[in-house]
Design an enzyme around this catalytic site. Sequence first.
Site, PDB file in Angstrom:
ATOM      1  N   ARG A   1     -15.873  18.801  27.383  1.00 20.12           N
ATOM      2  CA  ARG A   1     -16.083  18.069  26.106  1.00 20.12           C
ATOM      3  C   ARG A   1     -16.679  18.955  25.006  1.00 20.12           C
ATOM      4  O   ARG A   1     -17.420  18.486  24.147  1.00 20.12           O
ATOM      5  CB  ARG A   1     -16.958  16.831  26.299  1.00 20.12           C
ATOM      6  CG  ARG A   1     -16.333  15.766  27.176  1.00 20.12           C
ATOM      7  CD  ARG A   1     -17.015  14.411  26.993  1.00 20.12           C
ATOM      8  NE  ARG A   1     -16.507  13.433  27.945  1.00 20.12           N
ATOM      9  CZ  ARG A   1     -15.376  12.725  27.787  1.00 20.12           C
ATOM     10  NH1 ARG A   1     -14.670  12.864  26.697  1.00 20.12           N
ATOM     11  NH2 ARG A   1     -14.982  11.867  28.717  1.00 20.12           N
TER      12      ARG A   1
ATOM     13  N   ARG B   1     -18.394  14.922  20.343  1.00 20.10           N
ATOM     14  CA  ARG B   1     -19.225  14.210  19.375  1.00 20.10           C
ATOM     15  C   ARG B   1     -20.519  14.918  18.986  1.00 20.10           C
ATOM     16  O   ARG B   1     -21.129  14.595  17.982  1.00 20.10           O
ATOM     17  CB  ARG B   1     -19.567  12.820  19.919  1.00 20.10           C
ATOM     18  CG  ARG B   1     -18.468  11.806  19.642  1.00 20.10           C
ATOM     19  CD  ARG B   1     -18.955  10.411  19.956  1.00 20.10           C
ATOM     20  NE  ARG B   1     -18.953  10.168  21.388  1.00 20.10           N
ATOM     21  CZ  ARG B   1     -19.657   9.219  21.984  1.00 20.10           C
ATOM     22  NH1 ARG B   1     -20.453   8.446  21.268  1.00 20.10           N
ATOM     23  NH2 ARG B   1     -19.581   9.050  23.300  1.00 20.10           N
TER      24      ARG B   1
ATOM     25  N   ARG C   1     -12.933  13.492  13.068  1.00 20.83           N
ATOM     26  CA  ARG C   1     -12.660  12.243  13.792  1.00 20.83           C
ATOM     27  C   ARG C   1     -12.659  11.060  12.825  1.00 20.83           C
ATOM     28  O   ARG C   1     -11.806  10.165  12.921  1.00 20.83           O
ATOM     29  CB  ARG C   1     -13.722  12.090  14.875  1.00 20.83           C
ATOM     30  CG  ARG C   1     -13.900  10.729  15.501  1.00 20.83           C
ATOM     31  CD  ARG C   1     -12.909  10.488  16.603  1.00 20.83           C
ATOM     32  NE  ARG C   1     -13.146   9.174  17.196  1.00 20.83           N
ATOM     33  CZ  ARG C   1     -12.824   8.016  16.613  1.00 20.83           C
ATOM     34  NH1 ARG C   1     -12.238   7.999  15.439  1.00 20.83           N
ATOM     35  NH2 ARG C   1     -13.081   6.865  17.221  1.00 20.83           N
TER      36      ARG C   1
ATOM     37  N   ASP D   1      -6.696  13.224  25.560  1.00 28.14           N
ATOM     38  CA  ASP D   1      -7.378  12.225  26.363  1.00 28.14           C
ATOM     39  C   ASP D   1      -6.532  11.923  27.582  1.00 28.14           C
ATOM     40  O   ASP D   1      -5.297  12.009  27.510  1.00 28.14           O
ATOM     41  CB  ASP D   1      -7.591  10.952  25.537  1.00 28.14           C
ATOM     42  CG  ASP D   1      -8.501   9.986  26.248  1.00 28.14           C
ATOM     43  OD1 ASP D   1      -9.725  10.124  26.106  1.00 28.14           O
ATOM     44  OD2 ASP D   1      -7.999   9.122  26.993  1.00 28.14           O
TER      45      ASP D   1
ATOM     46  N   TYR E   1      -8.226   3.025  36.402  1.00 25.91           N
ATOM     47  CA  TYR E   1      -8.222   2.327  35.106  1.00 25.91           C
ATOM     48  C   TYR E   1      -7.069   1.319  35.018  1.00 25.91           C
ATOM     49  O   TYR E   1      -7.228   0.208  34.513  1.00 25.91           O
ATOM     50  CB  TYR E   1      -8.081   3.328  33.958  1.00 25.91           C
ATOM     51  CG  TYR E   1      -9.330   4.122  33.661  1.00 25.91           C
ATOM     52  CD1 TYR E   1     -10.395   3.543  32.969  1.00 25.91           C
ATOM     53  CD2 TYR E   1      -9.451   5.453  34.051  1.00 25.91           C
ATOM     54  CE1 TYR E   1     -11.542   4.268  32.678  1.00 25.91           C
ATOM     55  CE2 TYR E   1     -10.596   6.190  33.767  1.00 25.91           C
ATOM     56  CZ  TYR E   1     -11.635   5.597  33.078  1.00 25.91           C
ATOM     57  OH  TYR E   1     -12.762   6.315  32.797  1.00 25.91           O
TER      58      TYR E   1
END
Lengths: 343, 343
Positions: B24, B28, B37, B74, B150
Amino acid sequence: MKDHPILKAARGEKPDYVPIWIMRQAGRYSAKYREIRAKAGSFMDLCRNPELAAEVTLLPIHEIGVDAAILFSDIFVPVEKMGINIEFVSGKGPVLSPVVKTVDDVETLKVPEPEEDLPYVIETIQLIKKKLTDRPLIGFSGAPFTLASYILEGGSTKDYLAAKTTMWNNPLLWDKLMTRLSEVVTKYLISQIEAGVDLIQIFDSWMGVLSKEEYKTKVFPYTERIVNTIKGKYPEIPIIHFGVNSGHLIEINDKLNVDVIGLDWRTDIPFALSKTDKSIQGNLDPVTLFAEDYIIERKVGKIIEEGIAARGHIFNLGHGILPKTDPSKARFLVDTVHRLGKL
Amino acid sequence: MKDHPILKAARGEKPDYVPIWIMRQAGRYSAKYREIRAKAGSFMDLCRNPELAAEVTLLPIHEIGVDAAILFSDIFVPVEKMGINIEFVSGKGPVLSPVVKTVDDVETLKVPEPEEDLPYVIETIQLIKKKLTDRPLIGFSGAPFTLASYILEGGSTKDYLAAKTTMWNNPLLWDKLMTRLSEVVTKYLISQIEAGVDLIQIFDSWMGVLSKEEYKTKVFPYTERIVNTIKGKYPEIPIIHFGVNSGHLIEINDKLNVDVIGLDWRTDIPFALSKTDKSIQGNLDPVTLFAEDYIIERKVGKIIEEGIAARGHIFNLGHGILPKTDPSKARFLVDTVHRLGKL
């Protein structure tokens, strides 16, 4: 009582069968529990109500036939008497306030005197012991690290940022808080033993988020102190030590003066037995109770077979029973362990 | 390029220094990332925008000096092209619909053709490769188990109830879904290699929730098939395999035809090296970046020292960098690894 299979298994003597209890066995999967919980007020109110807490404690003995009861309570019961307010916020879990940030904050935390501050816990144990004469009662406490992680974060956490950064960046605060919590836990467990519990489990639920070094230097010494104090006073009371995800810590915990190492389902028994000679507890994946019966039987068979090589084996799930579990599946598990677990 | 330290470390040759990238790393914690973003629309929009995705991919090269870029994307990018809608709901994470429940549901899932269905991924890689000439670009995909968990739950889960019960109670559905996902992942990774990535990482992020048996019988064979197909076609492209909490699975994954086993911070390197001869990647606890600099240096020192005994060692965090991390700490980590990691 002292020859009950759970106590024998904990001590490493040979019981007649593999005994079983289930973490969170008095819990939300039971309709009767939900009913009693609803009339008690808040969750903490239920923990503080000896009549209802005793009733809830005994439910799984009748409903699913487990070999021991575990005191219905919560790891936060002594924490609120340290002067920290606990609120359970739906979707968020426990919210603790004030959040401990400094050494001065730690100084304000009280060490509860169980007879004065937690009389309802003692009374609950006494009530249970009057009714439960043929099986052991398990007492418990959260361990200092798990409690500290909530106290420093102010609630649940995914990354344990506050706990880990405190142990690294502020070792004095960490030591003060862990020392204070060790005193709390020691007194709390001793009061449970003196009230009549037959064995105890220390839940260091979240220790598995730590690497070996952190655990060994910043957590283990405090748990060791608690265990040594209790064993110095009550050497005959078996102690179980449990946390999820902690297979990498077994060789460290093997040095604790406890009798039983609890395993979650990721830690297979042969691996655990390569790291410890102590008795073991566990370790069926709680989700298995949603599988077909033959899958449950097969996995129980494997765990019992593997457990025979241990000093002693207490069957349990590898973590708490899930709220959505069908109670008939929990009963089926207990019956299966008793059927397959003749020794 | 083929002599870049990351590629040498992956192949088990001796690079001049311990290379580092960070899971990552384009994320963020970076103000510039948050700015890009914000102007991209949704998170998935950003993944589908080659210009912006390439820009984001390259940010950490300049901002913190890592030795490789990883494609900004992703794990759900190919999943939405299977015909499953993905929405990111704040506080809840991804919500997938429809939820797969039957073999017929699996039959409706498409295997995306990357050139037609995912042209923006290929274009992103081509754009990055034009600009990034001195360091490798890492491609990636989620592994079938993580994607299946998922798809069967319809989102994130704490207990993996749907995935585990499907593998036990409905082995046909499980096999169909895992087979379909294996085809998707294989095609997707091959398209990334053909577009120019220099190595790939397979994220089986959640495999660690499984016991050895489940992993070995219900998950490993599908990952094995993917890896063998890719290695049959592109033997020179190194493959890294990573999941959190999966120390108990290393001895199984050692049999995968991958080059590097990723470790989280719970799995200490000496333990890992007792289970595999492959190169390793990892494994600093991401929370360490909130500690004082000397703590970071000490822990980096330990990990580098331990990694010297490995066939090869790529430094990384043990999981993704946390959004709250101060970017200067990430830069400090990279500099420290380069300073201490001369070989």
